[in-house]
Design a protein around this motif. Structure first.
Motif, short mmCIF file in Angstrom:
data_model
loop_
_atom_site.label_atom_id
_atom_site.label_comp_id
_atom_site.label_asym_id
_atom_site.label_seq_id
_atom_site.Cartn_x
_atom_site.Cartn_y
_atom_site.Cartn_z
N SER A 68 0.78 -1.23 -0.08
CA SER A 68 0.04 -0.13 0.04
C SER A 68 0.82 1.21 -0.12
O SER A 68 0.59 2.34 -0.44
N GLY A 69 1.95 1.10 0.29
CA GLY A 69 2.68 2.40 0.40
C GLY A 69 3.98 2.59 -0.91
O GLY A 69 4.72 3.55 -0.72
N ALA A 70 3.53 1.95 -1.96
CA ALA A 70 4.38 1.97 -2.94
C ALA A 70 4.41 3.25 -3.45
O ALA A 70 5.22 3.67 -4.22
N GLY A 71 3.25 4.10 -3.29
CA GLY A 71 3.41 5.43 -4.07
C GLY A 71 4.26 6.43 -3.35
O GLY A 71 4.32 7.43 -3.66
N SER A 72 4.87 5.82 -2.18
CA SER A 72 5.97 6.79 -1.44
C SER A 72 7.12 6.10 -1.16
O SER A 72 7.85 6.57 -0.24
N ALA A 73 7.33 5.21 -1.81
CA ALA A 73 8.58 4.35 -1.91
C ALA A 73 9.95 4.87 -2.18
O ALA A 73 10.07 5.83 -2.98
N PRO A 74 11.07 4.59 -1.22
CA PRO A 74 12.21 5.25 -1.76
C PRO A 74 12.89 4.01 -2.60
O PRO A 74 12.57 3.22 -2.95
N HIS A 75 14.30 4.42 -2.84
CA HIS A 75 15.01 3.64 -3.42
C HIS A 75 15.59 2.42 -2.45
O HIS A 75 15.44 1.29 -2.85
N LEU A 76 16.11 2.77 -1.32
CA LEU A 76 16.55 1.66 -0.45
C LEU A 76 15.83 1.63 1.07
O LEU A 76 15.56 2.92 1.23
N VAL A 77 15.19 0.42 1.48
CA VAL A 77 14.88 0.32 2.63
C VAL A 77 16.07 -0.19 3.69
O VAL A 77 16.35 -1.50 3.38
N TRP A 78 16.70 0.30 4.72
CA TRP A 78 17.62 -0.13 5.24
C TRP A 78 17.39 -0.46 6.65
O TRP A 78 17.07 0.40 7.43
N ARG A 117 13.86 8.00 -10.65
CA ARG A 117 13.40 8.76 -9.43
C ARG A 117 12.61 7.40 -8.61
O ARG A 117 12.26 6.64 -9.10
N SER A 118 12.58 8.00 -7.43
CA SER A 118 11.78 7.11 -6.56
C SER A 118 10.61 8.02 -6.05
O SER A 118 10.28 9.19 -6.52
N LYS A 119 10.18 7.73 -4.91
CA LYS A 119 8.82 8.37 -4.54
C LYS A 119 8.60 9.02 -3.16
O LYS A 119 7.59 9.42 -2.55
N SER A 120 9.82 9.22 -2.31
CA SER A 120 9.52 9.46 -0.84
C SER A 120 9.54 11.05 -0.68
O SER A 120 9.31 11.43 0.68
N LEU A 121 9.60 11.94 -1.73
CA LEU A 121 9.55 13.38 -1.43
C LEU A 121 8.14 13.91 -2.09
O LEU A 121 7.40 13.12 -2.99
N LEU A 122 7.70 14.89 -1.22
CA LEU A 122 6.74 15.68 -1.77
C LEU A 122 7.14 16.51 -2.80
O LEU A 122 8.13 17.08 -2.93
N SER A 123 6.49 16.72 -4.18
CA SER A 123 6.64 17.38 -5.23
C SER A 123 5.48 18.15 -5.70
O SER A 123 4.79 17.73 -6.65
N PRO A 124 4.89 19.32 -4.95
CA PRO A 124 3.78 20.16 -5.32
C PRO A 124 3.91 20.75 -6.68
O PRO A 124 5.22 21.06 -7.03
N THR A 125 3.08 21.40 -7.14
CA THR A 125 3.02 22.14 -8.57
C THR A 125 3.81 23.19 -8.15
O THR A 125 4.38 23.80 -9.37
N GLU A 126 3.91 23.96 -7.12
CA GLU A 126 4.45 25.41 -6.93
C GLU A 126 6.01 25.12 -6.83
O GLU A 126 6.86 25.94 -6.85
N SER A 127 6.49 23.71 -6.78
CA SER A 127 7.88 23.85 -6.58
C SER A 127 8.65 23.95 -7.86
O SER A 127 8.44 23.36 -8.79
N PRO A 128 9.81 24.60 -8.08
CA PRO A 128 10.39 24.91 -9.47
C PRO A 128 11.31 23.49 -9.60
O PRO A 128 11.23 23.44 -11.15
N THR A 129 11.14 22.65 -8.88
CA THR A 129 11.98 21.40 -9.38
C THR A 129 10.98 20.05 -9.04
O THR A 129 10.28 20.51 -8.20
N ARG A 130 11.05 19.31 -9.83
CA ARG A 130 10.54 17.82 -9.34
C ARG A 130 11.32 17.33 -8.36
O ARG A 130 12.31 16.72 -8.60
N THR A 131 11.04 17.49 -7.11
CA THR A 131 11.93 17.27 -6.20
C THR A 131 12.43 15.69 -6.22
O THR A 131 13.67 15.36 -6.03
#
Length: 397
Positions: free
Chosen positions: A59-69, A85-99
Motif C-alpha cells: 500500500s505504500g508503493a506510492g511513497s517508496a524510496p530507493h532503499l529500505v535499510w 526517481r523514487s517517490k519519498s519526497l513531496l513534489s507539489p506543483t508550485e515547486s520549481p523542481t520535481r523534487t
C-alpha cells in the motif's frame, strides 16, 4: 557505469521507472521511517524491517524510496534502480523542481528507525546510536554514482529544517528530508558519518580508488528469485561459474565450477567485476543484477519452463538476429540441461534457441526414440517432460 542495484541488496523492483532531471547535480536523501511516535519516557518496540518492506511493496508503493535499510542487521531492500526517481519526497506543483527527480541521481534511503525505539531490550534515541550495520556498503555504492560527501545544508543534528531552493538546485551531496524544499518532514534527526574512501569531495569519482575487501565476501543476494553469493546452491550457480570460465575468469577454481557457491566463485566473480570497471564494495564478488545480465545475457529464473514458450523460441530465434532471445531465461534452463546431457557445448547455452540448440534438442528427441519429422528440434510435451525429469526442472503447458 556503476551498478544500478546495490550489491547485496534484496531486490523488489516496483517497476514504474522514470528518468531524473539531468541538469541538476547528484543527490542522496536521508530519511527515517518514523512509523511510531515514542519518547524517552515512553519508548516503543521497533517496527520490523519486514513490515516496512511489505508496506513499501504494497500500500505504500506510492511513497517508496530507493532503499529500505535496517541499521541493526544491515539488511537492505532496493525498490528502484539508481537511475530512476523514487517517490519519498513531496513534489507539489508550485515547486520549481520535481523534487524526486532533481539530480543526475536522487537516491533516497529510508532507515527503519524512529527515535526512542526499543530493539532487543535496548532503547535507541538516535539513528547514530544504532550499529548502523551495512552503512559503509550503502555509502560506497551511492558515492560510486558521483554523490559527494557533503551536506549542503548541514549534517542533520536534530529535527529542524534548513530549506534553501538555490542550494538544492545548484549543489550536489547529501540532504536530510528536513532540508528538501516544499517538504514538511523533519527527519532523519541524525545520520552516520561518511567513511574514508569513495565520495570524498577532494577528488572526482574517476580518480577515487576504494580498497577492495581483504577477504571474500560472505553474504547472499536474491536476483530474480534465485540466491547468489557464499552458500548459495542451484543450477544458476553452475551457470555463473561456467560463464566465468568461458570469459577467462576461472583462475581461483581448484575444481568445478559446480552448483555450490564457494569462495572461489566469489573471487572469480570479483575479477570479472573488476574487468567491468567496478571497484571497492561494488567489486566484492557478489553479483548485482547489471553485471550478472552482462555475464550471462539473461537473468536466470526459477526452474520452470513453458512448452508454448519453448516452441515459440525454437521457431523464432534461429531466423532472428544473432543472439536474439525469446523467453531467454527459460531457454537457458533447457540449454543447460542439454549441455549436462552431453548434447550441446557450454558456449552455446546463452538463452537463444538458435540452430545449434535446435540440433541439440533434435538429438535429445532421437535419444527419446523419436524419428524423422518427430525429431525436428522443436520441443514437445513428452520430450520436454522427460528432459525436465532427467535434469530437475518442471514443465507447464
Amino acid at each position: 557505469m556503476p551498478e544500478l542495484w546495490l550489491p547485496g541488496a534484496e531486490i523488489h523492483d516496483l517497476g514504474d521507472h522514470a528518468p531524473t532531471d539531468q541538469q541538476y547535480p547528484p543527490k542522496a536523501i536521508a530519511h527515517i521511517t518514523w512509523d511510531r511516535n515514542a519518547t524517552a519516557a515512553a519508548p516503543q518496540d521497533w517496527c520490523s524491517y519486514e513490515d516496512l518492506v511489505n508496506y513499501f511493496t504494497g500500500s505504500g508503493a506510492g511513497s517508496a524510496p530507493h532503499l529500505v535499510w535496517d541499521p541493526f542487521s544491515g539488511r537492505t531492500t532496493q525498490l528502484f534502480p539508481a537511475d530512476s526517481r523514487s517517490k519519498s519526497l513531496l513534489s507539489p506543483t508550485e515547486s520549481p523542481t520535481r523534487t524526486n527527480r532533481a539530480g543526475r541521481v536522487v537516491i533516497q534511503i529510508e532507515a527503519v528507525f524512529f527515535p526512542y525505539c526499543r530493539y532487543q531490550g535496548r532503547v535507541y534515541p538516535r539513528l547514530v546510536d544504532t550499529p548502523c550495520a551495512g552503512w559503509d556498503r550503502i555509502h560506497a555504492w551511492i558515492a560510486s554514482w558521483g554523490v559527494p560527501d557533503v551536506w549542503p545544508m548541514g549534517r542533520p543534528a536534530g529535527f529542524s529544517g534548513c530549506r534553501d531552493e538555490h542550494a538544492w538546485e545548484t549543489r550536489g551531496g547529501w540532504y536530510a528530508h528536513a532540508d528538501v524544499p516544499f517538504n514538511d518532514h523533519t527527519d532523519p534527526g541524525s545520520w552516520p558519518d561518511f567513511t574514508a574512501g569513495p565520495g570524498s569531495p577532494d577528488s572526482p569519482p574517476s580518480q577515487q580508488h576504494p580498497v577492495p575487501p581483504a577477504s571474500p565476501a560472505r553474504y547472499q543476494v536474491s536476483i530474480n528469485g534465485l540466491p547468489y553469493g557464499y552458500g548459495a546452491r542451484g543450477y544458476q550457480v553452475t551457470a555463473v561459474g561456467r560463464a566465468l570460465v568461458a570469459r577467462g575468469f576461472g583462475s581461483h577454481y581448484q575444481s568445478g565450477p559446480g552448483p555450490d557457491w564457494t569462495d572461489a566463485d566469489t573471487e572469480n566473480y570479483a575479477d570479472y567485476q573488476g574487468s567491468l570497471g567496478y571497484s571497492g564494495s561494488a567489486a566484492d564478488g557478489v553479483p548485482g543484477e547489471g553485471s550478472l545480465n552482462r555475464l550471462l545475457g539473461y537473468l536466470p529464473g526459477q526452474r520452470s519452463v513453458s512448452v508454448s514458450h519453448l516452441v515459440s523460441a525454437a521457431r523464432s530465434d534461429p531466423g532472428a538476429e544473432q543472439g536474439h532471445r525469446t523467453y531467454g531465461s527459460e531457454v537457458a534452463i533447457v540449454e543447460q540441461a542439454l549441455v549436462d546431457e552431453g548434447l550441446l557445448e557450454q558456449q552455446w547455452a546463452d538463452g537463444s534457441f538458435g540452430t545449434r540448440t535446435v540440433a541439440a534438442y533434435a538429438a535429445w528427441q532421437r535419444r527419446c526414440g523419436y524419428e524423422a519429422g518427430a525429431a525436428d528440434g522443436i520441443p514437445g510435451q513428452s520430450s520436454l517432460h522427460r528432459l525436465g525429469a532427467a535434469q530437475g526442472f518442471t514443465v507447464t503447458d
